[in-house]
Design a protein around this motif. Structure first.
Motif, short mmCIF file in Angstrom:
data_model
loop_
_atom_site.label_atom_id
_atom_site.label_comp_id
_atom_site.label_asym_id
_atom_site.label_seq_id
_atom_site.Cartn_x
_atom_site.Cartn_y
_atom_site.Cartn_z
N LEU A 1 0.80 -1.23 0.00
CA LEU A 1 0.00 0.00 0.00
C LEU A 1 0.83 1.27 0.00
O LEU A 1 0.29 2.36 -0.22
N HIS A 2 2.13 1.17 0.23
CA HIS A 2 2.95 2.36 0.41
C HIS A 2 2.86 3.31 -0.76
O HIS A 2 2.72 4.52 -0.60
N ASP A 3 2.94 2.77 -1.97
CA ASP A 3 2.91 3.62 -3.17
C ASP A 3 1.63 3.45 -3.97
O ASP A 3 1.58 3.78 -5.15
N ALA A 4 0.57 2.98 -3.31
CA ALA A 4 -0.67 2.68 -4.03
C ALA A 4 -1.34 3.91 -4.58
O ALA A 4 -2.10 3.84 -5.53
N ASP A 5 -1.06 5.08 -3.98
CA ASP A 5 -1.76 6.27 -4.44
C ASP A 5 -0.83 7.43 -4.71
O ASP A 5 -1.27 8.57 -4.78
N GLY A 6 0.47 7.19 -4.82
CA GLY A 6 1.38 8.28 -5.12
C GLY A 6 1.21 9.41 -4.14
O GLY A 6 1.23 9.23 -2.93
N PRO B 1 -3.91 4.80 3.28
CA PRO B 1 -5.33 4.81 2.90
C PRO B 1 -5.60 4.54 1.43
O PRO B 1 -6.72 4.66 0.97
N GLY B 2 -4.57 4.16 0.66
CA GLY B 2 -4.71 4.13 -0.79
C GLY B 2 -5.44 2.92 -1.35
O GLY B 2 -5.88 2.02 -0.64
N ALA B 3 -5.54 2.91 -2.69
CA ALA B 3 -6.17 1.83 -3.46
C ALA B 3 -7.59 1.58 -3.00
O ALA B 3 -7.96 0.46 -2.62
N ARG B 4 -8.38 2.63 -3.06
CA ARG B 4 -9.77 2.51 -2.62
C ARG B 4 -10.47 1.35 -3.32
O ARG B 4 -10.42 1.22 -4.53
#
Length: 470
Positions: A191-196, A252-255
């Motif tokens: 998830l660390h880089d899931a949403d830039g 919180p990324g990758a909704r």
């Protein structure tokens, strides 16, 4: 950070073992008083603990006379000393405040309003005094409803302080034994880089692709955890998850991926418990609850801290068959859970969230902070990236490696930044995540543009001093 015994110390905590060196006379005197009666078991923030005497909105007044900008406190979600909350509490104290075995309008008024914020399947609620109590009750309910004991959490999770809940909170370190019926899953790498630099709320193909990519990594891990619990004879009672994953590093990324997780745990006969103590009440922007961002089918939702703006109150909202199964074989009673004063405080918080449009405001203000902070920090060697959802932001601090290797989390550098902001800029944040190397920015929801300007200026000063550079 861990001490010699392997127990994890609180992020950004005052080190009592260093004595009172560096504290002024007032700070030292209050720390001595505290140690004499409270000992050192309860942590304090910052190298120089802050002596607070009053607060208003997003500001705290110190005993030193300085005004501190509170960019951390999610408890006072509608602002410190909120007049509407204060008036509701005072009015109810002048009426009555007794236990819940009498019929009372206050608890029913609030329960009806609160349940109206959830999808229709979640149709009942029980009240507690804290998020820890809420998670404890939720775990007990899941055991009864499913007939299983096994619990799955994320690798760095924190869910509370009761005996049961602390046993499924790996963030406490090795000082407290974890439950034999617990399985943990690492999520930070996926998830660390899931949403830039965005908030992970992308729509359409981009959002679906991010969710697919994350679940391709995490799906097998969760299924392995389920397998381990089943092979151990515990079965799967639930996944307990904080959608912002604060203790794992603010992820919180990758909704949408948590909707896949809900389907997976349901397929094993377990429940999804959504821990909304940190993610709920509009904190993540645009929606009231964190699980709604993911379109997930939660079975139980737990609440705490921000619910009463500082007045102790918590809650467990659930699908009624789960509660019916629990009530058929045991009971739940809490003397102060749902007391009229706490219910009036909680109702006043909902009033303010609605009156001030704070759910949408959290989204818009969070987007502004994420954009402007990224612009300020871009190019500085220790800046490792920023993630956010609404008014919950995580900023990675790294060692800025220049030897050709990948930059690594740098908790010492993060701590220096946190304390420089407190001491020199009178801005309060903290840290979280692996090595406590993620700056945690989580202000009250009433944070406005002038407050944002002050935070941004403080970060510029920190950058000018070289704290984000090697």
């Amino acid at each position: 950070m861990k001490n010699a015994q392997g127990r994890k110390s609180v992020a950004n905590g005052f080190d009592f073992s260093h004595g009172l060196e560096g504290l002024d006379a007032d700070e030292a005197a209050v720390v001595r008083r505290r140690q004499k009666v409270l000992g050192t078991m309860g942590p304090l923030f910052y190298n120089r603990p802050l002596h607070v005497i009053s607060g208003s909105g997003v500001h705290l007044r110190g005993a030193d006379g300085a005004d501190y900008l509170d960019c951390y406190n999610n408890v006072a979600c509608v602002g410190h000393s909120n007049p509407h909350v204060r008036q509701a509490v005072a009015d109810q104290l002048g009426r009555q405040n007794t236990h819940s075995r009498y019929l009372q309008d206050e608890v029913l008024d609030y329960a009806e309003r609160l349940l109206a914020t959830f999808p229709g399947a979640i149709d009942h609620v029980a009240f507690t005094n804290s998020g820890s109590e809420s998670n404890d009750l939720a775990l007990r309910m899941a055991r009864v409803a499913t007939g299983h004991m096994g619990v799955v959490v994320t690798q760095g999770a924190y869910h509370g302080i009761t005996s049961l809940v602390s046993s499924v909170s790996p963030s406490f370190g090795t000082g407290l034994p974890l439950a034999p019926f617990l399985a943990t899953v690492r999520v930070d790498d996926a998830l660390h880089d899931a949403d830039g630099l965005g908030d992970g709320t992308g729509d359409g193909a981009d959002g679906a692709a991010a969710s697919d990519a994350v679940w391709a990594v995490l799906g097998p891990r969760f299924n392995q955890a389920f397998d381990a619990l089943e092979h151990g004879g515990y079965g799967v009672s639930c996944v307990l998850i904080d959608e912002v994953m604060s203790s794992d590093g603010i992820l919180p990324g990758a909704r949408g991926w948590i909707a896949r997780l809900a389907d997976a745990v349901h397929a094993r006969g377990g429940l999804l418990i959504s821990d909304e103590v940190q993610a709920g009440f509009g904190r993540m922007g645009g929606v009231m609850w964190g699980f709604q961002r993911h379109g997930a089918e939660a079975d139980i939702v737990t609440m705490g801290k921000p619910m009463g703006n500082g007045i102790p109150v918590g809650g467990v909202a659930y699908r009624h068959p789960i509660g019916d199964a629990f009530a058929a074989c045991t009971r739940y009673f809490n003397t102060f859970g749902g007391n009229p004063v706490s219910m009036r405080a909680a109702g006043a918080v909902l009033d303010e969230i609605e009156r001030l449009g704070l759910v949408a405001h959290a989204r818009d203000m969070g987007d502004r902070l994420a954009r402007d902070l990224s612009e300020i920090l871009e190019g500085h060697e220790r800046f490792g990236g920023l993630r956010h959802a609404g008014l919950f932001l995580g900023i990675d601090v790294t060692d800025g490696a220049d030897d050709g290797g990948a930059a690594q989390p740098d908790g010492a550098a993060a701590r220096a930044i946190v304390n420089a902001l407190r001491d020199d800029e009178h801005v309060l944040i903290s840290s979280a995540g692996p090595g406590d190397a993620v700056l945690k920015v989580r202000p009250p929801l009433v944070f406005d543009d002038s407050d944002a300007d002050r935070l941004l200026e403080a970060v510029r000063h920190i950058c000018e001093r070289g704290l984000f550079d090697r």
